[in-house]
Design an enzyme around this catalytic site. Structure first.
Site, mmCIF file in Angstrom:
data_model
loop_
_atom_site.group_PDB
_atom_site.id
_atom_site.type_symbol
_atom_site.label_atom_id
_atom_site.label_comp_id
_atom_site.label_asym_id
_atom_site.label_seq_id
_atom_site.Cartn_x
_atom_site.Cartn_y
_atom_site.Cartn_z
ATOM 1 N N GLY A 1 64.286 -1.423 23.381
ATOM 2 C CA GLY A 1 65.475 -0.726 23.877
ATOM 3 C C GLY A 1 66.372 -0.261 22.744
ATOM 4 O O GLY A 1 66.955 0.835 22.805
ATOM 5 N N ASN B 1 64.822 2.699 21.167
ATOM 6 C CA ASN B 1 65.034 3.877 22.009
ATOM 7 C C ASN B 1 66.417 4.477 21.769
ATOM 8 O O ASN B 1 66.574 5.692 21.679
ATOM 9 C CB ASN B 1 64.856 3.518 23.482
ATOM 10 C CG ASN B 1 65.023 4.719 24.392
ATOM 11 O OD1 ASN B 1 66.071 4.909 25.003
ATOM 12 N ND2 ASN B 1 64.003 5.562 24.462
ATOM 13 N N GLU C 1 63.726 1.550 29.149
ATOM 14 C CA GLU C 1 65.135 1.665 29.520
ATOM 15 C C GLU C 1 65.259 2.480 30.803
ATOM 16 O O GLU C 1 64.731 3.598 30.885
ATOM 17 C CB GLU C 1 65.929 2.326 28.396
ATOM 18 C CG GLU C 1 65.974 1.501 27.118
ATOM 19 C CD GLU C 1 66.621 0.146 27.337
ATOM 20 O OE1 GLU C 1 67.843 0.104 27.583
ATOM 21 O OE2 GLU C 1 65.899 -0.868 27.279
#
Length: 307
Positions: free
Chosen positions: A70, A73, A285
């Site tokens: 995450g 990302n 996500e």
């Protein structure tokens, strides 16, 4: 000129292990007299803003992420000029599909050594999922069942408990079994770059893979490459719950490929239309519910330190 590094650290990664691991690694940087700056994330989305600020002037930067998929990302969505940035990674998360797909060590000290003494830097494809707000991804994106699993894992207390005993990636498998009983497959129409349409009945998900793994080690697309300028689109369709239960363990080994109901398409872009609004995800996500989305590979690549 001596290399400089910007470390973007998520101190809350893996239920608070991020801060502990950073404090363990920082003395090694001082011992080696490395020139570095550390940027601690304070909230969700903060890593994206940090990466954006660091790269906004177009200067060459080496960004090193300590966190989970995450955090990676967020950083890739913040980078302004990918060609002028180099990304390193020290995995702390529970799934670590980015590290697994690039052959990076999971031991933090060894991962730091790889960053400081890189043997291989690749020009990595950047995927983008076009929905209400376009989002980049490096590992994978998806619509349907796999995205629903990601949504639930993000808010699951089970993941926190399993992280404490080092089994966080099992939370994806546990949630997947639960979602199987709740989700209903739908018709999906995929449109390829040449205009060809492929219709899949009773579809559980379409996953857009830039690396072989997602969901904490499921090897959904064994042949996916981060350098080939294309995505591997994995579609699971026309399967009974019993057959899915049979295939899920095989997917950890990549042995589900070839079974009827598992289709893999390789393309630079794909448009997806579903008969009902479904969850979306990028690198695990969660995103908005949507009936329509497009996944594609950007022309510009990102320099990434690989194992």
């Amino acid at each position: 000129m001596e290399a400089e590094y910007d470390f973007i650290v998520n101190p809350r990664a893996r239920s608070g292990m991020g801060d502990m691991i950073w404090r363990m690694l920082e003395p090694e940087l001082k011992k080696r007299r490395i020139i570095y700056r550390v940027h601690m994330t304070q909230r969700r989305g903060h890593a994206e803003k940090i990466a954006g600020t660091l790269t906004s002037d177009g200067s060459r930067r080496t960004l090193v992420v300590l966190g989970g998929d995450g955090t990676i990302n967020e950083v890739v969505n913040g980078i302004c000029f990918p060609k002028r940035a180099t990304l390193g990674y020290i995995p702390i998360g529970s799934s670590n599909d980015f590290a697994r797909g690039l052959g990076l060590p999971t031991d933090p000290k060894e991962a730091l050594r790889v960053v400081l003494e890189p043997q291989k830097v690749i020009g990595m494809d950047i995927g983008v999922l076009d929905c209400k707000k376009p989002r980049r991804f490096l590992v994978s994106a998806g619509i349907g069942f796999d995205a629903a699993v990601c949504h639930e894992v993000c808010v699951s207390r089970l993941k926190i408990l399993l992280n404490k005993i080092g089994l966080g990636k099992l939370s994806y498998a546990a949630v997947a079994l639960d979602r199987l009983m709740k989700d209903h497959p739908v018709r999906m129409t995929l449109t390829l770059p040449d205009g060809e349409k492929k219709v899949f009945e009773k579809t559980y998900f379409a996953a857009f893979m830039n690396l072989p793994y997602e969901g904490g080690g499921f090897r959904f697309s064994p042949e996916a490459s981060p350098e080939d300028g294309a995505l591997d689109v994995v579609v699971a369709h026309g399967l009974s719950v019993l057959k899915i239960l049979f295939l899920l363990p095989l997917a950890f080994l990549g042995k589900h490929v070839g079974f009827k109901g598992i289709s893999i398409l390789r393309c630079k872009s794909v448009q997806v239309e579903a008969e009902a609004a479904l969850p979306l995800h990028t690198d695990g996500e969660p995103g908005f519910l949507s009936r329509s989305t497009k996944a594609a590979v950007l022309e510009e690549k990102l320099n990434v330190i690989a194992g």
